[in-house]
Every structure is written in structure tokens, then in C-alpha cells.
Write an enzyme that holds these catalytic residues in place. Structure first.
Site, PDB file in Angstrom:
ATOM      1  N   ASN A  11       0.102  -0.953  -3.081  1.00 15.83           N
ATOM      2  CA  ASN A  11       1.031  -1.020  -1.964  1.00 15.83           C
ATOM      3  C   ASN A  11       0.947  -2.315  -1.169  1.00 15.83           C
ATOM      4  OD1 ASN A  11       2.174   1.595  -2.447  1.00 15.83           O
ATOM      5  ND2 ASN A  11       0.243   2.430  -1.683  1.00 15.83           N
ATOM      6  N   ARG A  18       6.147  -2.980   4.779  1.00 21.05           N
ATOM      7  CA  ARG A  18       5.451  -1.694   4.951  1.00 21.05           C
ATOM      8  C   ARG A  18       4.760  -1.631   6.309  1.00 21.05           C
ATOM      9  NH1 ARG A  18      -0.317  -0.434   2.190  1.00 21.05           N
ATOM     10  NH2 ARG A  18      -0.541   1.676   2.971  1.00 21.05           N
ATOM     11  N   TYR A  23       0.369  -3.545   9.361  1.00 20.23           N
ATOM     12  CA  TYR A  23       0.146  -4.616   8.388  1.00 20.23           C
ATOM     13  C   TYR A  23       0.837  -5.936   8.726  1.00 20.23           C
ATOM     14  CZ  TYR A  23      -1.726  -0.765   5.700  1.00 20.23           C
ATOM     15  OH  TYR A  23      -2.467   0.307   5.300  1.00 20.23           O
ATOM     16  N   ASN A  72      -9.253  -6.584  -1.730  1.00 18.92           N
ATOM     17  CA  ASN A  72      -8.697  -5.524  -0.907  1.00 18.92           C
ATOM     18  C   ASN A  72      -8.178  -4.477  -1.888  1.00 18.92           C
ATOM     19  OD1 ASN A  72      -7.296  -3.791   0.728  1.00 18.92           O
ATOM     20  ND2 ASN A  72      -6.329  -5.370   1.953  1.00 18.92           N
ATOM     21  N   ALA A  75      -6.174   1.682  -0.997  1.00 16.75           N
ATOM     22  CA  ALA A  75      -6.557   3.094  -1.072  1.00 16.75           C
ATOM     23  C   ALA A  75      -7.616   3.366  -2.135  1.00 16.75           C
ATOM     24  CB  ALA A  75      -5.328   3.961  -1.329  1.00 16.75           C
ATOM     25  N   GLU A  96     -15.318  -7.644   0.472  1.00 20.75           N
ATOM     26  CA  GLU A  96     -14.346  -6.559   0.639  1.00 20.75           C
ATOM     27  C   GLU A  96     -13.559  -6.826   1.918  1.00 20.75           C
ATOM     28  OE1 GLU A  96     -14.298  -1.753   1.559  1.00 20.75           O
ATOM     29  OE2 GLU A  96     -16.148  -2.681   0.842  1.00 20.75           O
ATOM     30  N   HIS A  98     -10.118  -5.636   4.429  1.00 16.85           N
ATOM     31  CA  HIS A  98      -9.054  -4.695   4.799  1.00 16.85           C
ATOM     32  C   HIS A  98      -8.293  -5.278   5.970  1.00 16.85           C
ATOM     33  CE1 HIS A  98     -10.535  -1.655   2.094  1.00 16.85           C
ATOM     34  NE2 HIS A  98     -11.746  -1.965   2.515  1.00 16.85           N
TER      35      HIS A  98
END
Length: 143
Positions: A11, A18, A23, A72, A75, A96, A98
Site C-alpha cells: 500500500n 492514501r 501519510y 518499510n 503491514a 526499519e 515507518h
């Protein structure tokens, strides 16, 4: 010249469209153009897939030759033992990332199968989270 890759999961191809309240309104292509202009002495590639196995394949493909991976997994962060195992299996350091603060969202987003094997975790700074991850590969210092 350092060689980094940003690997984005499901996504994230919809950035700019979105949930802009979470975001932002910038597409990832627009963001990549900005980043590449800002860091001309670093090779920064980008890969995105909505398919878990393709993400694992890409991590394995670049995980021994690149200077860093900015991941990233979206989900899949919270559900994919396979992606977590892929990060553990490679030599290239992984940060990592987000965009949102996952700890300020639904409880299932508080779990990560990636964090334990990542060089570090950056979350909650919008698209700037990616830039902070890039900086972590530039400003590597001994503590």
C-alpha cells in the site's frame, strides 16, 4: 559511493493518495526525486511490492552487496516471520522505517518481526523517517 535501497511494502505505492492525514500528500516518486537531489553522492534505489515473497526476494537479492537497506515492510512488519527471517539472514544492515508512529495506532501494530534484527528503528516522522535512516548510514560513528 554508498549504495542504499529503500524497500517498501504493501500500500505504500498509494502515498500521496492514501490517508493524507497519516501519510502526507507527497507521492513516493516525488519524495525520491527530492532525496536523490539532496544526496547526489549516494546511490539510492527504490523497490516497492504489495507481495510478501517479492519483498523477501529483494531483501535476499541486495542483502550481501549493498551498504544499507531502509525497510518499510508496512503491514507485513506485524505479520511476516518470513521478512523478519530474511533480515536476520543477510549481512547488509537494515533500518526499519515507518511513516506513522505505529505505537500510537492499533495495538497489533506494536509488534514487529523485523526490529530485533534491524540496525535501528525510526518511526513517526512522516517521510522524514526515510531521510533519518539515510543519515544513519552516512553518519556512522563508533560509540
Amino acid at each position: 559511493m554508498k549504495k542504499l535501497i529503500i524497500i517498501n511494502g504493501p500500500n505504500l505505492n498509494l502515498l500521496g493518495k492514501r490517508e493524507p492525514n497519516i501519510y502526507g500528500s507527497l507521492s513516493f516518486t516525488e519524495f525520491m526525486d527530492e532525496i536523490q537531489n539532496k544526496y547526489p553522492n549516494i546511490t539510492i534505489e527504490h523497490f516497492q511490492s504489495n507481495i510478501e515473497g517479492e519483498l523477501i526476494d529483494k531483501i535476499q537479492d541486495v542483502g550481501f552487496d549493498y551498504d544499507g537497506i531502509i525497510l518499510n515492510a508496512a503491514a507485513y512488519t506485524h505479520t511476516s516471520v518470513g521478512i523478519g527471517d530474511a533480515v536476520k539472514a543477510i549481512k547488509t544492515p537494515v533500518v526499519e522505517v515507518h511513516i506513522s508512529n505505529t505505537f500510537g495506532r492499533e495495538e497489533f501494530r506494536h509488534q514487529s518481526f523485523i526490529s530485533a534484527n534491524a540496525k535501528g528503528v525510526i518511526l513517526g516522522f512522516g517521510l522524514q523517517s526515510y531521510e533519518l535512516a539515510i543519515q544513519s548510514f552516512i553518519d556512522v560513528k563508533s560509540i
